[in-house]
Design a protein around this motif. Sequence first.
Motif, PDB file in Angstrom:
ATOM      1  N   ILE A  48       0.839  -1.202   0.000  1.00 45.04           N
ATOM      2  CA  ILE A  48       0.000   0.000   0.000  1.00 45.04           C
ATOM      3  C   ILE A  48       0.874   1.251   0.000  1.00 45.04           C
ATOM      4  N   LYS A  49       1.926   1.254   0.799  1.00 41.50           N
ATOM      5  CA  LYS A  49       2.850   2.386   0.839  1.00 41.50           C
ATOM      6  C   LYS A  49       3.496   2.608  -0.536  1.00 41.50           C
ATOM      7  N   LEU A  50       3.933   1.543  -1.164  1.00 37.54           N
ATOM      8  CA  LEU A  50       4.539   1.640  -2.483  1.00 37.54           C
ATOM      9  C   LEU A  50       3.508   2.111  -3.511  1.00 37.54           C
ATOM     10  N   GLY A  51       2.271   1.671  -3.351  1.00 41.59           N
ATOM     11  CA  GLY A  51       1.193   2.106  -4.245  1.00 41.59           C
ATOM     12  C   GLY A  51       0.943   3.598  -4.151  1.00 41.59           C
ATOM     13  N   LYS A  52       1.031   4.152  -2.952  1.00 37.05           N
ATOM     14  CA  LYS A  52       0.862   5.596  -2.782  1.00 37.05           C
ATOM     15  C   LYS A  52       2.003   6.356  -3.448  1.00 37.05           C
ATOM     16  N   GLU A  53       3.204   5.836  -3.311  1.00 39.32           N
ATOM     17  CA  GLU A  53       4.358   6.453  -3.971  1.00 39.32           C
ATOM     18  C   GLU A  53       4.182   6.405  -5.494  1.00 39.32           C
ATOM     19  N   LEU A  54       3.710   5.285  -5.977  1.00 38.62           N
ATOM     20  CA  LEU A  54       3.473   5.121  -7.405  1.00 38.62           C
ATOM     21  C   LEU A  54       2.396   6.087  -7.897  1.00 38.62           C
ATOM     22  N   SER A  55       1.337   6.243  -7.131  1.00 39.96           N
ATOM     23  CA  SER A  55       0.267   7.182  -7.506  1.00 39.96           C
ATOM     24  C   SER A  55       0.794   8.605  -7.601  1.00 39.96           C
TER      25      SER A  55
END
Length: 144
Positions: A48-55
């Motif tokens: 989820i943390k990586l997904g936020k960075e990706l977004s």
Amino acid sequence: MIEQDTVRLMRQCGFGIKMGVSAIDQVYDNVCADEFKAALNNCRSAHIKLGKELSGLLDEYGQEDSEPGPMLKGMSKLKTNMSLAMDSSDKGIADLLTDGCNMGIKNLNSYLNKYKAADERSKDITKRLCELEQKLVIDMRSYL
């Protein structure tokens, strides 16, 4: 070409992140061992943390995050449900997740090779996602 490859690579990572979180969510309630549940929680949080960075990176490119197609999500859910029906033990779940992680790692590396012109930040996110998947595979070895 850099922007196009970057966006394509980021979208594939986004799909991988969402599929990983979804898989963890689908099996979590069937896991018995507390250490296994902790490993899944840690992996889910990191995804989820990586997904936020990706977004955030997608935003910089003026792109929106997208969802995996309904066919892909449906087939994944069907496979998970069938696997759980046959073996919902920690061993069965570890086996299922190991296969999913290995497939994700393979696909992500393929996309890294395909989208060579992608920027370094998107490549770094992809590599970190592969590392997360690999760590989960290692964490599950004792349950196989």
